[in-house]
Enzyme design. Structure first.
Site, PDB file in Angstrom:
ATOM      1  N   HIS A  49      -5.869  -1.295  -5.985  1.00 32.57           N
ATOM      2  CA  HIS A  49      -4.413  -1.440  -5.935  1.00 32.57           C
ATOM      3  C   HIS A  49      -3.888  -1.017  -4.579  1.00 32.57           C
ATOM      4  CE1 HIS A  49      -5.442   2.494  -7.670  1.00 32.57           C
ATOM      5  NE2 HIS A  49      -4.371   2.981  -7.053  1.00 32.57           N
ATOM      6  N   LEU A  50      -2.850  -1.706  -4.146  1.00 25.46           N
ATOM      7  CA  LEU A  50      -2.144  -1.359  -2.920  1.00 25.46           C
ATOM      8  C   LEU A  50      -0.839  -0.696  -3.320  1.00 25.46           C
ATOM      9  CD1 LEU A  50      -4.063  -3.762  -2.136  1.00 25.46           C
ATOM     10  CD2 LEU A  50      -2.305  -4.481  -0.508  1.00 25.46           C
ATOM     11  N   HIS A  51      -0.632   0.529  -2.861  1.00 31.06           N
ATOM     12  CA  HIS A  51       0.670   1.168  -3.063  1.00 31.06           C
ATOM     13  C   HIS A  51       1.612   0.660  -1.970  1.00 31.06           C
ATOM     14  CE1 HIS A  51      -0.656   4.677  -5.654  1.00 31.06           C
ATOM     15  NE2 HIS A  51      -1.812   4.412  -5.086  1.00 31.06           N
ATOM     16  N   ASN A  71      -5.751   4.062  -1.697  1.00 28.70           N
ATOM     17  CA  ASN A  71      -6.605   5.217  -1.940  1.00 28.70           C
ATOM     18  C   ASN A  71      -7.956   4.710  -2.437  1.00 28.70           C
ATOM     19  OD1 ASN A  71      -4.479   6.988  -1.316  1.00 28.70           O
ATOM     20  ND2 ASN A  71      -3.727   6.968  -3.431  1.00 28.70           N
ATOM     21  N   GLY A  97      -8.494   9.976  -3.015  1.00 26.21           N
ATOM     22  CA  GLY A  97      -7.498  10.299  -4.036  1.00 26.21           C
ATOM     23  C   GLY A  97      -7.288   9.204  -5.053  1.00 26.21           C
ATOM     24  N   GLN A  98      -8.273   8.314  -5.195  1.00 26.41           N
ATOM     25  CA  GLN A  98      -8.116   7.218  -6.168  1.00 26.41           C
ATOM     26  C   GLN A  98      -8.309   7.739  -7.582  1.00 26.41           C
ATOM     27  OE1 GLN A  98     -10.811   3.897  -5.574  1.00 26.41           O
ATOM     28  NE2 GLN A  98      -9.748   2.624  -7.099  1.00 26.41           N
ATOM     29  N   ASP A 150       5.309   1.651  -9.956  1.00 20.04           N
ATOM     30  CA  ASP A 150       4.495   2.814 -10.303  1.00 20.04           C
ATOM     31  C   ASP A 150       5.251   3.666 -11.326  1.00 20.04           C
ATOM     32  OD1 ASP A 150       1.955   4.399  -8.654  1.00 20.04           O
ATOM     33  OD2 ASP A 150       3.189   5.567 -10.049  1.00 20.04           O
ATOM     34  N   ILE A 151       4.531   4.147 -12.336  1.00 25.27           N
ATOM     35  CA  ILE A 151       5.149   4.907 -13.419  1.00 25.27           C
ATOM     36  C   ILE A 151       5.597   6.300 -12.947  1.00 25.27           C
ATOM     37  CG2 ILE A 151       3.105   6.083 -14.363  1.00 25.27           C
ATOM     38  CD1 ILE A 151       3.976   5.019 -17.136  1.00 25.27           C
TER      39      ILE A 151
HETATM   40  P1  AMP Z   1      -4.253   6.094  -7.282  1.00 26.53           P
HETATM   41  O1  AMP Z   1      -4.111   7.584  -7.449  1.00 26.53           O
HETATM   42  O2  AMP Z   1      -4.215   5.633  -5.851  1.00 26.53           O
HETATM   43  O3  AMP Z   1      -5.465   5.580  -8.021  1.00 26.53           O
HETATM   44  O4  AMP Z   1      -2.969   5.454  -7.919  1.00 26.53           O
HETATM   45  C1  AMP Z   1      -2.823   5.192  -9.275  1.00 26.53           C
HETATM   46  C2  AMP Z   1      -1.347   5.037  -9.516  1.00 26.53           C
HETATM   47  O5  AMP Z   1      -1.169   4.414 -10.761  1.00 26.53           O
HETATM   48  C3  AMP Z   1      -0.574   6.357  -9.550  1.00 26.53           C
HETATM   49  O6  AMP Z   1       0.425   6.348  -8.528  1.00 26.53           O
HETATM   50  C4  AMP Z   1       0.013   6.385 -10.953  1.00 26.53           C
HETATM   51  O7  AMP Z   1       1.314   6.944 -10.998  1.00 26.53           O
HETATM   52  C5  AMP Z   1       0.014   4.920 -11.311  1.00 26.53           C
HETATM   53  N1  AMP Z   1      -0.022   4.624 -12.747  1.00 26.53           N
HETATM   54  C6  AMP Z   1      -0.816   5.202 -13.677  1.00 26.53           C
HETATM   55  N2  AMP Z   1      -0.576   4.650 -14.880  1.00 26.53           N
HETATM   56  C7  AMP Z   1       0.386   3.715 -14.712  1.00 26.53           C
HETATM   57  C8  AMP Z   1       1.066   2.816 -15.586  1.00 26.53           C
HETATM   58  N3  AMP Z   1       0.795   2.750 -16.902  1.00 26.53           N
HETATM   59  N4  AMP Z   1       2.013   2.005 -15.060  1.00 26.53           N
HETATM   60  C9  AMP Z   1       2.308   2.058 -13.751  1.00 26.53           C
HETATM   61  N5  AMP Z   1       1.694   2.876 -12.870  1.00 26.53           N
HETATM   62  C10 AMP Z   1       0.752   3.700 -13.345  1.00 26.53           C
END
Ligand code: AMP
Ligand code: ZN
Length: 113
Positions: A99-101, A86, A92-93, A31-32
């Protein structure tokens, strides 16, 4: 593949990512904006908008198994970790590609915010 989907663009290589694992169906990258010492994202290569959109063609079991495998490789399995999906607005998506965190390396609290 939706043209502007951020994660589809990571799958296609348009946008760089720190990829830690991949197989035919899924990729895993960091995650960025990490919310824990280890914060990885597991995504299907094929565009699926959310968990709510996952159909029988979406192998959720394989995504979960991959999450567990990556957590072991990351060295956070024994100490423990959390897998979060999410979903839609109240969930909170923010990126509308399933995606799975995987969060680990610190103690998680409950309930989540
Ligand atoms: P969500 O809020 O559950 O939809 O999670 C989206 C996630 O994607 C967040 O934790 C962001 O930090 C992550 N994210 C957004 N852009 C990027 C990217 N370019 N590379 C890696 N992670 C990212
Ligand atoms: Zn997508």
């Amino acid at each position: 593949m939706p043209e502007k989907c951020l994660f589809c663009r990571i799958v296609s290589g348009d946008i760089p990512a720190d990829i830690v694992s991949e197989d035919e169906e899924a990729i895993v990258f960091r995650d960025i904006n990490p919310q824990a010492p280890s914060h990885l994202l597991v995504i299907p290569r094929r565009h699926v908008g959310s968990l709510d959109d996952a159909d029988e063609a979406t192998d959720l079991g394989s995504l979960m198994r991959l999450a567990a495998e990556v957590a072991r490789d990351e060295g956070i399995a024994a100490s423990g970790y959390r897998v979060v999906v999410n979903t839609n607005e109240n969930g909170g998506q923010t990126v509308h590609h399933l995606h799975l965190h995987i969060l680990g390396g610190r103690l998680m609290t409950w309930p989540p915010g």
